[in-house]
Design a protein around this motif. Structure first.
Motif, PDB file in Angstrom:
ATOM      1  N   PHE A   1      12.182  31.952 -54.026  1.00  0.00           N
ATOM      2  CA  PHE A   1      11.537  33.086 -53.368  1.00  0.00           C
ATOM      3  C   PHE A   1      10.052  32.815 -53.171  1.00  0.00           C
ATOM      4  O   PHE A   1       9.507  33.011 -52.082  1.00  0.00           O
ATOM      5  CB  PHE A   1      11.763  34.359 -54.194  1.00  0.00           C
ATOM      6  CG  PHE A   1      11.001  35.557 -53.706  1.00  0.00           C
ATOM      7  CD1 PHE A   1      11.407  36.232 -52.574  1.00  0.00           C
ATOM      8  CD2 PHE A   1       9.882  36.005 -54.383  1.00  0.00           C
ATOM      9  CE1 PHE A   1      10.713  37.334 -52.123  1.00  0.00           C
ATOM     10  CE2 PHE A   1       9.171  37.110 -53.944  1.00  0.00           C
ATOM     11  CZ  PHE A   1       9.582  37.779 -52.807  1.00  0.00           C
ATOM     12  N   VAL A   2       9.394  32.355 -54.221  1.00  0.00           N
ATOM     13  CA  VAL A   2       7.956  32.086 -54.138  1.00  0.00           C
ATOM     14  C   VAL A   2       7.685  30.924 -53.186  1.00  0.00           C
ATOM     15  O   VAL A   2       6.813  31.016 -52.317  1.00  0.00           O
ATOM     16  CB  VAL A   2       7.370  31.812 -55.539  1.00  0.00           C
ATOM     17  CG1 VAL A   2       5.954  31.293 -55.447  1.00  0.00           C
ATOM     18  CG2 VAL A   2       7.412  33.067 -56.388  1.00  0.00           C
TER      19      VAL A   2
ATOM     20  N   VAL B   1      10.180  40.658 -63.107  1.00  0.00           N
ATOM     21  CA  VAL B   1      11.636  40.817 -62.991  1.00  0.00           C
ATOM     22  C   VAL B   1      12.267  41.046 -64.363  1.00  0.00           C
ATOM     23  O   VAL B   1      13.100  41.943 -64.532  1.00  0.00           O
ATOM     24  CB  VAL B   1      12.264  39.597 -62.282  1.00  0.00           C
ATOM     25  CG1 VAL B   1      13.777  39.605 -62.401  1.00  0.00           C
ATOM     26  CG2 VAL B   1      11.837  39.555 -60.827  1.00  0.00           C
ATOM     27  N   VAL B   2      11.868  40.271 -65.368  1.00  0.00           N
ATOM     28  CA  VAL B   2      12.411  40.453 -66.719  1.00  0.00           C
ATOM     29  C   VAL B   2      12.044  41.831 -67.260  1.00  0.00           C
ATOM     30  O   VAL B   2      12.863  42.511 -67.870  1.00  0.00           O
ATOM     31  CB  VAL B   2      11.907  39.336 -67.658  1.00  0.00           C
ATOM     32  CG1 VAL B   2      12.211  39.645 -69.104  1.00  0.00           C
ATOM     33  CG2 VAL B   2      12.520  38.007 -67.257  1.00  0.00           C
TER      34      VAL B   2
ATOM     35  N   ASN C   1       4.756  32.106 -59.890  1.00  0.00           N
ATOM     36  CA  ASN C   1       6.154  32.118 -60.345  1.00  0.00           C
ATOM     37  C   ASN C   1       6.283  32.855 -61.667  1.00  0.00           C
ATOM     38  O   ASN C   1       7.177  33.679 -61.847  1.00  0.00           O
ATOM     39  CB  ASN C   1       6.679  30.689 -60.522  1.00  0.00           C
ATOM     40  CG  ASN C   1       7.059  30.038 -59.232  1.00  0.00           C
ATOM     41  OD1 ASN C   1       7.296  30.702 -58.237  1.00  0.00           O
ATOM     42  ND2 ASN C   1       7.101  28.727 -59.232  1.00  0.00           N
ATOM     43  N   PHE C   2       5.394  32.556 -62.618  1.00  0.00           N
ATOM     44  CA  PHE C   2       5.452  33.185 -63.932  1.00  0.00           C
ATOM     45  C   PHE C   2       5.277  34.699 -63.831  1.00  0.00           C
ATOM     46  O   PHE C   2       6.016  35.454 -64.462  1.00  0.00           O
ATOM     47  CB  PHE C   2       4.384  32.598 -64.860  1.00  0.00           C
ATOM     48  CG  PHE C   2       4.317  33.298 -66.186  1.00  0.00           C
ATOM     49  CD1 PHE C   2       5.259  33.037 -67.161  1.00  0.00           C
ATOM     50  CD2 PHE C   2       3.338  34.242 -66.436  1.00  0.00           C
ATOM     51  CE1 PHE C   2       5.219  33.695 -68.375  1.00  0.00           C
ATOM     52  CE2 PHE C   2       3.281  34.904 -67.646  1.00  0.00           C
ATOM     53  CZ  PHE C   2       4.223  34.632 -68.621  1.00  0.00           C
ATOM     54  N   ILE C   3       4.324  35.137 -63.047  1.00  0.00           N
ATOM     55  CA  ILE C   3       4.075  36.577 -62.915  1.00  0.00           C
ATOM     56  C   ILE C   3       5.284  37.282 -62.320  1.00  0.00           C
ATOM     57  O   ILE C   3       5.703  38.339 -62.812  1.00  0.00           O
ATOM     58  CB  ILE C   3       2.801  36.827 -62.081  1.00  0.00           C
ATOM     59  CG1 ILE C   3       1.570  36.376 -62.870  1.00  0.00           C
ATOM     60  CG2 ILE C   3       2.676  38.286 -61.671  1.00  0.00           C
ATOM     61  CD1 ILE C   3       0.299  36.301 -62.066  1.00  0.00           C
ATOM     62  N   ILE C   4       5.879  36.697 -61.294  1.00  0.00           N
ATOM     63  CA  ILE C   4       7.052  37.327 -60.674  1.00  0.00           C
ATOM     64  C   ILE C   4       8.223  37.346 -61.645  1.00  0.00           C
ATOM     65  O   ILE C   4       8.924  38.357 -61.766  1.00  0.00           O
ATOM     66  CB  ILE C   4       7.413  36.625 -59.352  1.00  0.00           C
ATOM     67  CG1 ILE C   4       6.320  36.886 -58.320  1.00  0.00           C
ATOM     68  CG2 ILE C   4       8.762  37.096 -58.831  1.00  0.00           C
ATOM     69  CD1 ILE C   4       6.480  36.132 -57.030  1.00  0.00           C
TER      70      ILE C   4
END
Length: 101
Positions: free
Chosen positions: A36-37, A84-85, A77-80
Protein backbone atom coordinates in the motif's frame (compact mmCIF):
# COMPACT_ATOMS: atom_id res chain seq x y z
CA UNK A 1 3.97 -38.79 30.91
CA UNK A 2 5.55 -39.46 27.54
CA UNK A 3 7.64 -36.92 25.73
CA UNK A 4 5.02 -36.57 22.98
CA UNK A 5 2.24 -35.96 25.52
CA UNK A 6 4.38 -33.32 27.25
CA UNK A 7 5.00 -31.65 23.90
CA UNK A 8 1.27 -31.47 23.12
CA UNK A 9 0.61 -30.14 26.62
CA UNK A 10 3.23 -27.45 25.99
CA UNK A 11 1.53 -26.51 22.72
CA UNK A 12 -1.85 -26.20 24.45
CA UNK A 13 -0.66 -24.43 27.60
CA UNK A 14 1.37 -21.75 25.85
CA UNK A 15 -1.04 -21.44 22.90
CA UNK A 16 1.80 -21.91 20.43
CA UNK A 17 -0.51 -22.60 17.49
CA UNK A 18 -2.48 -19.38 18.10
CA UNK A 19 0.78 -17.48 18.36
CA UNK A 20 1.99 -18.99 15.08
CA UNK A 21 -1.27 -18.03 13.36
CA UNK A 22 -1.00 -14.47 14.73
CA UNK A 23 2.61 -14.24 13.53
CA UNK A 24 1.69 -15.43 10.02
CA UNK A 25 -1.23 -12.96 9.87
CA UNK A 26 1.13 -10.19 11.03
CA UNK A 27 3.60 -10.99 8.27
CA UNK A 28 0.78 -10.99 5.69
CA UNK A 29 -0.59 -7.68 7.03
CA UNK A 30 2.90 -6.17 6.93
CA UNK A 31 3.30 -7.18 3.29
CA UNK A 32 -0.10 -5.68 2.48
CA UNK A 33 0.70 -2.38 4.19
CA UNK A 34 4.15 -2.24 2.59
CA UNK A 35 2.57 -2.70 -0.83
CA UNK A 36 0.00 0.00 0.00
CA UNK A 37 2.73 2.45 0.97
CA UNK A 38 5.07 1.59 -1.93
CA UNK A 39 2.41 1.58 -4.64
CA UNK A 40 -0.14 4.17 -3.51
CA UNK A 41 1.40 6.54 -0.96
CA UNK A 42 4.95 6.88 -2.32
CA UNK A 43 3.92 7.86 -5.89
CA UNK A 44 1.84 10.71 -4.44
CA UNK A 45 4.71 11.87 -2.24
CA UNK A 46 7.10 11.50 -5.19
CA UNK A 47 4.99 13.93 -7.23
CA UNK A 48 4.94 16.44 -4.36
CA UNK A 49 8.72 16.45 -3.87
CA UNK A 50 10.94 18.48 -6.22
CA UNK A 51 13.37 15.68 -7.06
CA UNK A 52 10.69 13.08 -7.73
CA UNK A 53 11.69 9.71 -6.29
CA UNK A 54 12.61 10.70 -2.74
CA UNK A 55 12.61 7.05 -1.65
CA UNK A 56 16.04 6.78 -3.30
CA UNK A 57 17.39 9.93 -1.57
CA UNK A 58 20.76 9.74 0.14
CA UNK A 59 22.60 12.19 2.38
CA UNK A 60 26.30 12.14 1.54
CA UNK A 61 28.57 12.84 4.50
CA UNK A 62 32.14 12.41 3.38
CA UNK A 63 32.63 8.87 2.07
CA UNK A 64 29.38 7.67 3.70
CA UNK A 65 25.94 7.83 2.05
CA UNK A 66 23.05 7.75 4.49
CA UNK A 67 19.85 6.38 2.90
CA UNK A 68 17.36 8.89 4.28
CA UNK A 69 14.76 8.09 1.61
CA UNK A 70 14.47 4.37 2.41
CA UNK A 71 14.48 5.17 6.14
CA UNK A 72 11.64 7.65 5.66
CA UNK A 73 9.65 5.07 3.70
CA UNK A 74 10.11 2.50 6.46
CA UNK A 75 9.00 5.08 9.04
CA UNK A 76 5.80 5.63 7.05
CA UNK A 77 5.30 1.83 6.87
CA UNK A 78 5.75 1.56 10.64
CA UNK A 79 3.27 4.34 11.38
CA UNK A 80 0.62 2.83 9.11
CA UNK A 81 1.13 -0.67 10.58
CA UNK A 82 0.93 0.74 14.11
CA UNK A 83 -2.35 2.51 13.28
CA UNK A 84 -3.80 -0.67 11.73
CA UNK A 85 -2.81 -2.78 14.75
CA UNK A 86 -4.28 -0.15 17.09
CA UNK A 87 -7.58 -0.15 15.18
CA UNK A 88 -7.74 -3.95 15.15
CA UNK A 89 -7.05 -4.03 18.90
CA UNK A 90 -9.87 -1.54 19.51
CA UNK A 91 -12.34 -3.56 17.44
CA UNK A 92 -11.35 -7.01 18.72
CA UNK A 93 -11.10 -6.02 22.38
CA UNK A 94 -14.24 -3.91 22.18
CA UNK A 95 -12.89 -1.38 24.64
CA UNK A 96 -13.19 2.38 24.52
CA UNK A 97 -9.56 2.83 25.50
CA UNK A 98 -6.77 0.34 24.85
CA UNK A 99 -4.98 -0.05 28.19
CA UNK A 100 -2.02 -1.96 29.47
CA UNK A 101 -3.18 -4.86 31.62
Amino acid sequence: MSLLAEFFEFLKEYKVVALAVAFIMGVAATALVKSFVDNLIMPIIGVLTPSGNWKEAVLPVGPINFGIGPFGAECINFIIIAIVVFMIAKVVMGEEKVEKK
